[in-house]
Motif scaffolding. Sequence first.
Motif, PDB file in Angstrom:
ATOM      1  N   GLU A   1       0.872  -1.132   0.004  1.00 57.28           N
ATOM      2  CA  GLU A   1      -0.081  -0.077  -0.023  1.00 57.28           C
ATOM      3  C   GLU A   1       0.753   1.317  -0.111  1.00 57.28           C
ATOM      4  O   GLU A   1       0.388   2.309  -0.863  1.00 57.28           O
ATOM      5  N   ILE A   2       1.868   1.261   0.780  1.00 60.39           N
ATOM      6  CA  ILE A   2       2.803   2.510   0.913  1.00 60.39           C
ATOM      7  C   ILE A   2       3.446   2.656  -0.418  1.00 60.39           C
ATOM      8  O   ILE A   2       3.333   3.598  -0.940  1.00 60.39           O
ATOM      9  N   LEU A   3       3.883   1.480  -1.014  1.00 60.12           N
ATOM     10  CA  LEU A   3       4.702   1.830  -2.432  1.00 60.12           C
ATOM     11  C   LEU A   3       3.705   1.987  -3.511  1.00 60.12           C
ATOM     12  O   LEU A   3       4.045   2.885  -4.064  1.00 60.12           O
ATOM     13  N   ALA A   4       2.346   1.572  -3.427  1.00 65.30           N
ATOM     14  CA  ALA A   4       1.662   1.757  -4.619  1.00 65.30           C
ATOM     15  C   ALA A   4       1.357   3.352  -4.452  1.00 65.30           C
ATOM     16  O   ALA A   4       1.111   4.197  -5.505  1.00 65.30           O
ATOM     17  N   ASP A   5       0.899   3.726  -3.090  1.00 60.24           N
ATOM     18  CA  ASP A   5       0.584   5.223  -2.831  1.00 60.24           C
ATOM     19  C   ASP A   5       1.658   6.052  -3.425  1.00 60.24           C
ATOM     20  O   ASP A   5       1.531   7.323  -4.135  1.00 60.24           O
ATOM     21  N   ALA A   6       2.782   5.824  -3.133  1.00 58.19           N
ATOM     22  CA  ALA A   6       4.070   6.582  -3.495  1.00 58.19           C
ATOM     23  C   ALA A   6       4.359   6.484  -5.047  1.00 58.19           C
ATOM     24  O   ALA A   6       4.555   7.677  -5.662  1.00 58.19           O
TER      25      ALA A   6
ATOM     26  N   THR B   1       1.083 -16.396  -7.382  1.00 62.21           N
ATOM     27  CA  THR B   1       1.549 -15.096  -7.100  1.00 62.21           C
ATOM     28  C   THR B   1       1.092 -14.356  -8.354  1.00 62.21           C
ATOM     29  O   THR B   1       0.843 -14.904  -9.585  1.00 62.21           O
ATOM     30  N   LEU B   2       0.809 -12.949  -8.397  1.00 61.14           N
ATOM     31  CA  LEU B   2       0.537 -12.350  -9.563  1.00 61.14           C
ATOM     32  C   LEU B   2       1.185 -10.850  -9.483  1.00 61.14           C
ATOM     33  O   LEU B   2       1.562 -10.276  -8.391  1.00 61.14           O
ATOM     34  N   ALA B   3       1.779 -10.512 -10.775  1.00 64.39           N
ATOM     35  CA  ALA B   3       2.562  -9.168 -10.830  1.00 64.39           C
ATOM     36  C   ALA B   3       1.608  -8.200 -11.329  1.00 64.39           C
ATOM     37  O   ALA B   3       0.749  -8.511 -12.187  1.00 64.39           O
ATOM     38  N   VAL B   4       1.476  -6.984 -10.580  1.00 68.39           N
ATOM     39  CA  VAL B   4       0.455  -5.923 -10.864  1.00 68.39           C
ATOM     40  C   VAL B   4       1.069  -4.580 -10.895  1.00 68.39           C
ATOM     41  O   VAL B   4       1.928  -4.419 -10.122  1.00 68.39           O
ATOM     42  N   ARG B   5       0.675  -3.757 -11.757  1.00 68.96           N
ATOM     43  CA  ARG B   5       1.198  -2.575 -11.923  1.00 68.96           C
ATOM     44  C   ARG B   5       0.050  -1.777 -12.515  1.00 68.96           C
ATOM     45  O   ARG B   5      -0.789  -2.021 -13.573  1.00 68.96           O
ATOM     46  N   CYS B   6       0.110  -0.238 -11.989  1.00 65.44           N
ATOM     47  CA  CYS B   6      -0.577   0.714 -12.571  1.00 65.44           C
ATOM     48  C   CYS B   6       0.249   1.673 -13.441  1.00 65.44           C
ATOM     49  O   CYS B   6       0.720   2.195 -12.788  1.00 65.44           O
ATOM     50  N   PRO B   7       0.021   1.723 -14.660  1.00 73.06           N
ATOM     51  CA  PRO B   7       0.826   2.714 -15.529  1.00 73.06           C
ATOM     52  C   PRO B   7       0.308   3.833 -15.936  1.00 73.06           C
ATOM     53  O   PRO B   7      -0.873   4.114 -15.522  1.00 73.06           O
ATOM     54  N   VAL B   8       1.402   4.759 -16.311  1.00 74.28           N
ATOM     55  CA  VAL B   8       0.827   6.096 -16.566  1.00 74.28           C
ATOM     56  C   VAL B   8       0.269   5.803 -18.054  1.00 74.28           C
ATOM     57  O   VAL B   8       0.822   5.209 -18.942  1.00 74.28           O
ATOM     58  N   GLY B   9      -0.961   6.562 -18.242  1.00 71.46           N
ATOM     59  CA  GLY B   9      -1.226   6.613 -19.687  1.00 71.46           C
ATOM     60  C   GLY B   9      -2.378   5.887 -20.047  1.00 71.46           C
ATOM     61  O   GLY B   9      -3.238   5.215 -19.108  1.00 71.46           O
ATOM     62  N   PRO B  10      -2.637   5.481 -21.504  1.00 69.49           N
ATOM     63  CA  PRO B  10      -3.626   4.783 -21.970  1.00 69.49           C
ATOM     64  C   PRO B  10      -4.045   3.659 -21.575  1.00 69.49           C
ATOM     65  O   PRO B  10      -5.137   3.024 -21.559  1.00 69.49           O
ATOM     66  N   LEU B  11      -3.019   2.742 -21.075  1.00 69.31           N
ATOM     67  CA  LEU B  11      -3.146   1.214 -20.854  1.00 69.31           C
ATOM     68  C   LEU B  11      -4.152   1.318 -19.521  1.00 69.31           C
ATOM     69  O   LEU B  11      -5.095   0.336 -19.418  1.00 69.31           O
ATOM     70  N   ALA B  12      -3.702   2.086 -18.627  1.00 72.18           N
ATOM     71  CA  ALA B  12      -4.645   2.183 -17.382  1.00 72.18           C
ATOM     72  C   ALA B  12      -5.903   2.693 -17.766  1.00 72.18           C
ATOM     73  O   ALA B  12      -6.907   2.227 -17.011  1.00 72.18           O
TER      74      ALA B  12
END
Length: 324
Positions: A84-89, A117-128
Amino acid sequence: MTLLIDHTTTNADWLQDITSFLNCGEICAIPTETVYGLAGRADMPDALIKIYEAKKRPKFNPLICHVADIEMAAQHVQMNKKAEILADAFWPGALTLVLPKKDKSTVHDLASAGLDTLAVRCPVGPLAECARELSAPLAAPSANLSGYVSATCARDVLDDLKGRISAVLDAGPCTIGIESTILSLCDDKPIILRSGGITRDALENILGEEIALYHSQNKKAPIAPGMLSSHYAPCSKMRLNADTLYKGEALLAFGTPVFPVDKAVSIAQLSAERDLQVASYNLFSHLRMLDACGADQIAVMPIPNEGLGEAINDRLKRAAAPKY
Ligand code: AMP
Ligand code: MG
Protein backbone atom coordinates in the motif's frame (compact mmCIF):
# COMPACT_ATOMS: atom_id res chain seq x y z
CA MET A 1 -4.05 -6.93 -40.57
CA THR A 2 -2.78 -4.58 -37.88
CA LEU A 3 -4.62 -1.28 -37.50
CA LEU A 4 -2.58 1.80 -36.52
CA ILE A 5 -4.70 3.97 -34.22
CA ASP A 6 -3.62 7.53 -33.52
CA HIS A 7 -3.51 8.79 -29.94
CA THR A 8 -1.35 11.86 -30.56
CA THR A 9 -3.98 14.06 -32.21
CA THR A 10 -7.57 14.67 -31.19
CA ASN A 11 -8.78 11.16 -31.99
CA ALA A 12 -11.63 10.90 -29.49
CA ASP A 13 -12.48 7.38 -30.68
CA TRP A 14 -9.24 5.62 -29.67
CA LEU A 15 -10.57 4.32 -26.34
CA GLN A 16 -13.70 2.91 -27.97
CA ASP A 17 -11.70 1.39 -30.85
CA ILE A 18 -9.11 -0.30 -28.62
CA THR A 19 -11.52 -1.55 -25.94
CA SER A 20 -13.83 -3.09 -28.59
CA PHE A 21 -10.89 -5.16 -29.81
CA LEU A 22 -9.94 -6.16 -26.25
CA ASN A 23 -13.52 -7.13 -25.38
CA CYS A 24 -13.56 -9.54 -28.33
CA GLY A 25 -10.45 -11.29 -26.97
CA GLU A 26 -8.16 -9.54 -29.46
CA ILE A 27 -4.73 -8.15 -28.54
CA CYS A 28 -3.43 -4.60 -29.09
CA ALA A 29 -0.13 -2.81 -28.49
CA ILE A 30 -0.66 0.09 -26.10
CA PRO A 31 2.02 2.51 -24.91
CA THR A 32 2.97 3.08 -21.29
CA GLU A 33 5.62 5.35 -19.80
CA THR A 34 8.05 2.39 -19.75
CA VAL A 35 7.75 0.51 -23.08
CA TYR A 36 4.87 -0.42 -25.43
CA GLY A 37 2.80 -3.28 -23.95
CA LEU A 38 1.01 -6.05 -25.84
CA ALA A 39 -2.33 -6.03 -24.07
CA GLY A 40 -5.16 -8.52 -23.74
CA ARG A 41 -7.87 -9.02 -21.11
CA ALA A 42 -6.28 -10.97 -18.26
CA ASP A 43 -9.57 -12.79 -17.66
CA MET A 44 -9.81 -14.10 -21.25
CA PRO A 45 -7.70 -17.22 -21.88
CA ASP A 46 -8.04 -16.82 -25.67
CA ALA A 47 -6.49 -13.37 -25.48
CA LEU A 48 -3.67 -14.65 -23.27
CA ILE A 49 -2.87 -17.48 -25.68
CA LYS A 50 -2.74 -14.90 -28.49
CA ILE A 51 -0.22 -12.82 -26.50
CA TYR A 52 2.09 -15.80 -25.95
CA GLU A 53 1.80 -16.83 -29.60
CA ALA A 54 2.24 -13.37 -31.15
CA LYS A 55 5.41 -12.78 -29.11
CA LYS A 56 6.58 -16.42 -29.35
CA ARG A 57 6.90 -16.20 -25.58
CA PRO A 58 7.45 -19.35 -23.49
CA LYS A 59 4.28 -20.07 -21.50
CA PHE A 60 6.24 -20.51 -18.26
CA ASN A 61 7.00 -16.78 -18.29
CA PRO A 62 4.13 -15.02 -16.48
CA LEU A 63 2.63 -11.69 -17.57
CA ILE A 64 2.31 -8.45 -15.64
CA CYS A 65 -1.34 -7.46 -15.11
CA HIS A 66 -2.03 -3.76 -15.51
CA VAL A 67 -4.69 -2.17 -13.35
CA ALA A 68 -6.51 1.16 -13.28
CA ASP A 69 -5.75 1.86 -9.61
CA ILE A 70 -4.96 0.36 -6.18
CA GLU A 71 -8.58 -0.70 -5.71
CA MET A 72 -8.48 -2.83 -8.85
CA ALA A 73 -5.17 -4.36 -7.76
CA ALA A 74 -6.68 -5.24 -4.37
CA GLN A 75 -9.40 -7.27 -6.10
CA HIS A 76 -6.77 -9.62 -7.50
CA VAL A 77 -3.85 -9.69 -5.03
CA GLN A 78 -3.49 -9.63 -1.26
CA MET A 79 -2.12 -6.16 -0.64
CA ASN A 80 -0.05 -5.71 2.53
CA LYS A 81 1.16 -2.57 4.32
CA LYS A 82 4.36 -2.25 2.26
CA ALA A 83 2.44 -2.75 -0.97
CA GLU A 84 0.00 0.00 0.00
CA ILE A 85 2.79 2.41 0.92
CA LEU A 86 4.66 1.79 -2.34
CA ALA A 87 1.58 1.86 -4.57
CA ASP A 88 0.56 5.15 -2.91
CA ALA A 89 4.00 6.59 -3.54
CA PHE A 90 4.68 5.33 -7.07
CA TRP A 91 1.41 4.56 -8.90
CA PRO A 92 0.70 5.33 -11.58
CA GLY A 93 4.32 4.57 -12.38
CA ALA A 94 7.09 2.16 -13.31
CA LEU A 95 6.77 -0.16 -10.30
CA THR A 96 5.38 -3.70 -10.53
CA LEU A 97 4.47 -5.50 -7.30
CA VAL A 98 4.44 -9.29 -7.01
CA LEU A 99 1.95 -10.41 -4.35
CA PRO A 100 -0.10 -13.49 -3.45
CA LYS A 101 -2.95 -13.94 -5.94
CA LYS A 102 -6.42 -13.94 -4.44
CA ASP A 103 -8.48 -17.11 -4.92
CA LYS A 104 -11.39 -15.06 -6.19
CA SER A 105 -9.29 -13.17 -8.76
CA THR A 106 -10.72 -13.37 -12.29
CA VAL A 107 -7.19 -13.26 -13.76
CA HIS A 108 -6.73 -16.50 -15.66
CA ASP A 109 -3.95 -18.94 -14.63
CA LEU A 110 -2.34 -18.48 -18.04
CA ALA A 111 -1.45 -14.90 -17.09
CA SER A 112 0.27 -15.98 -13.87
CA ALA A 113 1.73 -19.09 -15.55
CA GLY A 114 0.11 -21.22 -12.85
CA LEU A 115 1.94 -19.47 -9.97
CA ASP A 116 0.08 -18.55 -6.79
CA THR A 117 1.48 -15.02 -7.08
CA LEU A 118 0.55 -12.23 -9.48
CA ALA A 119 2.52 -9.23 -10.78
CA VAL A 120 0.43 -6.02 -10.82
CA ARG A 121 1.17 -2.49 -11.97
CA CYS A 122 -0.78 0.71 -12.55
CA PRO A 123 0.93 2.42 -15.53
CA VAL A 124 0.80 6.03 -16.70
CA GLY A 125 -1.37 6.67 -19.75
CA PRO A 126 -3.75 4.85 -22.09
CA LEU A 127 -3.21 1.28 -20.82
CA ALA A 128 -4.58 2.22 -17.39
CA GLU A 129 -7.44 4.11 -19.08
CA CYS A 130 -8.37 0.94 -20.99
CA ALA A 131 -8.29 -1.14 -17.78
CA ARG A 132 -10.59 1.43 -16.13
CA GLU A 133 -12.98 1.48 -19.09
CA LEU A 134 -13.21 -2.34 -19.09
CA SER A 135 -13.17 -2.72 -15.29
CA ALA A 136 -10.69 -5.53 -15.89
CA PRO A 137 -6.92 -5.94 -15.57
CA LEU A 138 -4.95 -6.15 -18.80
CA ALA A 139 -2.06 -8.55 -19.17
CA ALA A 140 0.65 -6.80 -21.14
CA PRO A 141 4.22 -7.96 -21.67
CA SER A 142 6.48 -5.79 -23.78
CA ALA A 143 5.24 -5.53 -27.38
CA ASN A 144 8.22 -7.16 -29.08
CA LEU A 145 9.21 -10.66 -30.15
CA SER A 146 10.25 -12.64 -27.08
CA GLY A 147 13.94 -12.26 -26.30
CA TYR A 148 14.43 -9.34 -28.72
CA VAL A 149 14.94 -5.65 -27.93
CA SER A 150 11.83 -4.00 -26.37
CA ALA A 151 9.69 -1.58 -28.40
CA THR A 152 9.53 2.07 -27.34
CA CYS A 153 7.58 3.48 -30.31
CA ALA A 154 4.81 2.29 -32.63
CA ARG A 155 7.26 1.76 -35.53
CA ASP A 156 9.28 -0.75 -33.45
CA VAL A 157 6.10 -2.62 -32.51
CA LEU A 158 5.08 -2.89 -36.17
CA ASP A 159 8.57 -4.09 -37.16
CA ASP A 160 8.16 -7.07 -34.80
CA LEU A 161 4.44 -7.78 -34.69
CA LYS A 162 2.74 -6.40 -37.83
CA GLY A 163 0.04 -8.83 -38.97
CA ARG A 164 0.19 -10.76 -35.67
CA ILE A 165 -1.88 -8.34 -33.53
CA SER A 166 -5.11 -6.40 -34.10
CA ALA A 167 -3.97 -2.82 -33.48
CA VAL A 168 -1.21 -0.50 -32.29
CA LEU A 169 -2.12 2.66 -30.43
CA ASP A 170 0.47 5.27 -31.42
CA ALA A 171 1.13 7.82 -28.67
CA GLY A 172 4.71 8.60 -29.67
CA PRO A 173 7.87 7.43 -27.89
CA CYS A 174 7.73 6.17 -24.28
CA THR A 175 8.96 8.74 -21.77
CA ILE A 176 11.05 6.37 -19.58
CA GLY A 177 12.05 3.84 -22.23
CA ILE A 178 12.99 0.97 -19.91
CA GLU A 179 10.68 -1.59 -18.23
CA SER A 180 9.20 -1.32 -14.75
CA THR A 181 11.05 -2.32 -11.59
CA ILE A 182 9.59 -5.63 -10.34
CA LEU A 183 9.48 -5.94 -6.56
CA SER A 184 8.34 -9.08 -4.78
CA LEU A 185 6.49 -8.43 -1.53
CA CYS A 186 5.53 -12.05 -0.90
CA ASP A 187 7.96 -12.49 2.02
CA ASP A 188 8.94 -10.26 4.95
CA LYS A 189 11.97 -9.01 3.04
CA PRO A 190 11.14 -7.20 -0.19
CA ILE A 191 13.31 -8.22 -3.12
CA ILE A 192 13.84 -6.66 -6.53
CA LEU A 193 13.28 -9.31 -9.21
CA ARG A 194 14.11 -6.90 -12.05
CA SER A 195 15.67 -3.43 -11.91
CA GLY A 196 13.73 -0.86 -13.89
CA GLY A 197 12.36 2.64 -14.18
CA ILE A 198 12.07 3.24 -10.41
CA THR A 199 15.48 3.10 -8.75
CA ARG A 200 16.37 0.96 -5.76
CA ASP A 201 17.24 4.18 -3.83
CA ALA A 202 13.77 5.61 -4.43
CA LEU A 203 12.13 2.41 -3.11
CA GLU A 204 14.43 2.24 -0.07
CA ASN A 205 13.73 5.90 0.77
CA ILE A 206 9.99 5.29 0.88
CA LEU A 207 10.12 1.94 2.70
CA GLY A 208 12.91 2.97 5.07
CA GLU A 209 14.74 -0.34 4.66
CA GLU A 210 17.40 -1.85 2.44
CA ILE A 211 16.18 -3.84 -0.53
CA ALA A 212 18.15 -6.71 -2.04
CA LEU A 213 18.47 -7.52 -5.73
CA TYR A 214 17.43 -11.03 -6.78
CA HIS A 215 20.22 -13.34 -7.96
CA SER A 216 19.30 -16.70 -9.40
CA GLN A 217 21.92 -18.37 -7.15
CA ASN A 218 20.02 -17.09 -4.12
CA LYS A 219 18.01 -20.17 -3.15
CA LYS A 220 15.87 -18.31 -0.63
CA ALA A 221 14.69 -15.76 -3.17
CA PRO A 222 11.33 -16.08 -4.89
CA ILE A 223 11.29 -17.62 -8.35
CA ALA A 224 11.28 -15.16 -11.24
CA PRO A 225 10.65 -17.37 -14.24
CA GLY A 226 11.21 -14.62 -16.77
CA MET A 227 14.73 -13.77 -15.71
CA LEU A 228 16.31 -15.54 -18.65
CA SER A 229 20.01 -14.91 -19.09
CA SER A 230 19.55 -13.95 -22.77
CA HIS A 231 16.91 -11.26 -23.22
CA TYR A 232 16.49 -7.80 -24.79
CA ALA A 233 18.98 -9.09 -27.33
CA PRO A 234 19.76 -7.65 -30.76
CA CYS A 235 20.72 -10.10 -33.54
CA SER A 236 24.24 -8.63 -33.57
CA LYS A 237 26.81 -9.77 -31.04
CA MET A 238 27.54 -7.31 -28.21
CA ARG A 239 30.73 -6.40 -26.36
CA LEU A 240 30.31 -4.59 -23.03
CA ASN A 241 32.55 -2.12 -21.15
CA ALA A 242 34.42 -1.24 -24.33
CA ASP A 243 37.34 1.19 -23.97
CA THR A 244 38.48 0.72 -27.55
CA LEU A 245 36.82 -0.08 -30.86
CA TYR A 246 37.64 -3.01 -33.17
CA LYS A 247 37.34 -3.06 -36.94
CA GLY A 248 33.79 -3.75 -38.11
CA GLU A 249 32.18 -2.69 -34.83
CA ALA A 250 29.41 -0.17 -34.20
CA LEU A 251 29.55 1.88 -30.99
CA LEU A 252 26.89 2.47 -28.38
CA ALA A 253 28.45 5.47 -26.63
CA PHE A 254 27.81 6.92 -23.19
CA GLY A 255 29.59 10.27 -23.04
CA THR A 256 32.43 11.31 -25.33
CA PRO A 257 34.68 8.38 -26.28
CA VAL A 258 38.36 8.92 -25.41
CA PHE A 259 39.49 6.29 -27.97
CA PRO A 260 39.52 6.50 -31.78
CA VAL A 261 36.09 5.98 -33.35
CA ASP A 262 36.74 7.05 -36.95
CA LYS A 263 36.45 3.42 -38.16
CA ALA A 264 33.12 2.82 -36.41
CA VAL A 265 30.48 1.32 -38.72
CA SER A 266 27.96 3.50 -36.91
CA ILE A 267 27.76 5.39 -33.59
CA ALA A 268 24.70 5.92 -31.40
CA GLN A 269 25.05 8.19 -28.38
CA LEU A 270 23.02 7.18 -25.29
CA SER A 271 23.76 10.51 -23.61
CA ALA A 272 26.58 12.92 -24.41
CA GLU A 273 26.13 14.43 -20.91
CA ARG A 274 26.21 10.95 -19.30
CA ASP A 275 22.68 11.44 -18.01
CA LEU A 276 21.26 8.02 -17.03
CA GLN A 277 17.65 9.12 -17.57
CA VAL A 278 18.43 10.17 -21.13
CA ALA A 279 20.37 6.93 -21.63
CA SER A 280 17.44 4.74 -20.58
CA TYR A 281 15.11 6.74 -22.85
CA ASN A 282 17.44 6.03 -25.79
CA LEU A 283 18.64 2.51 -24.92
CA PHE A 284 16.24 0.26 -26.87
CA SER A 285 15.76 2.53 -29.90
CA HIS A 286 19.53 2.92 -30.26
CA LEU A 287 20.09 -0.84 -29.91
CA ARG A 288 17.54 -1.44 -32.69
CA MET A 289 19.21 1.21 -34.85
CA LEU A 290 22.70 -0.29 -34.43
CA ASP A 291 21.34 -3.79 -34.96
CA ALA A 292 20.19 -2.69 -38.41
CA CYS A 293 23.49 -1.03 -39.43
CA GLY A 294 25.28 -4.17 -40.58
CA ALA A 295 28.16 -4.11 -38.07
CA ASP A 296 29.88 -7.36 -36.98
CA GLN A 297 29.38 -6.47 -33.35
CA ILE A 298 28.07 -3.66 -31.13
CA ALA A 299 30.61 -2.33 -28.62
CA VAL A 300 29.10 -0.62 -25.58
CA MET A 301 30.91 1.92 -23.42
CA PRO A 302 30.76 1.37 -19.62
CA ILE A 303 27.74 2.69 -17.73
CA PRO A 304 27.97 3.39 -13.98
CA ASN A 305 26.02 0.82 -11.97
CA GLU A 306 24.07 3.32 -9.87
CA GLY A 307 20.53 4.71 -10.00
CA LEU A 308 18.98 3.87 -13.37
CA GLY A 309 22.37 2.46 -14.39
CA GLU A 310 21.41 -0.76 -12.53
CA ALA A 311 18.47 -1.30 -14.89
CA ILE A 312 20.45 -0.29 -17.99
CA ASN A 313 23.32 -2.65 -17.13
CA ASP A 314 20.85 -5.47 -16.42
CA ARG A 315 19.43 -5.04 -19.96
CA LEU A 316 22.89 -4.80 -21.54
CA LYS A 317 24.17 -7.88 -19.70
CA ARG A 318 21.23 -9.97 -20.91
CA ALA A 319 21.48 -8.48 -24.40
CA ALA A 320 25.12 -9.59 -24.55
CA ALA A 321 24.56 -13.06 -23.04
CA PRO A 322 24.96 -16.12 -25.28
CA LYS A 323 21.66 -17.17 -26.92
CA TYR A 324 20.72 -20.79 -26.45
P1 AMP B 1 7.79 -8.43 -19.62
O1 AMP B 1 7.55 -9.69 -20.31
O2 AMP B 1 8.87 -7.61 -20.29
O3 AMP B 1 6.55 -7.68 -19.37
O4 AMP B 1 8.37 -8.82 -18.21
C1 AMP B 1 7.54 -9.36 -17.22
C2 AMP B 1 8.42 -9.96 -16.18
O5 AMP B 1 7.65 -10.12 -14.97
C3 AMP B 1 8.93 -11.34 -16.54
O6 AMP B 1 10.30 -11.40 -16.30
C4 AMP B 1 8.20 -12.26 -15.58
O7 AMP B 1 8.92 -13.40 -15.22
C5 AMP B 1 7.95 -11.36 -14.39
N1 AMP B 1 6.80 -11.82 -13.62
C6 AMP B 1 5.50 -11.73 -13.96
N2 AMP B 1 4.71 -12.30 -13.03
C7 AMP B 1 5.53 -12.75 -12.05
C8 AMP B 1 5.32 -13.44 -10.82
N3 AMP B 1 4.11 -13.79 -10.40
N4 AMP B 1 6.41 -13.76 -10.08
C9 AMP B 1 7.66 -13.41 -10.51
N5 AMP B 1 7.92 -12.77 -11.67
C10 AMP B 1 6.87 -12.44 -12.43
MG1 MG C 1 9.88 -7.96 -22.30
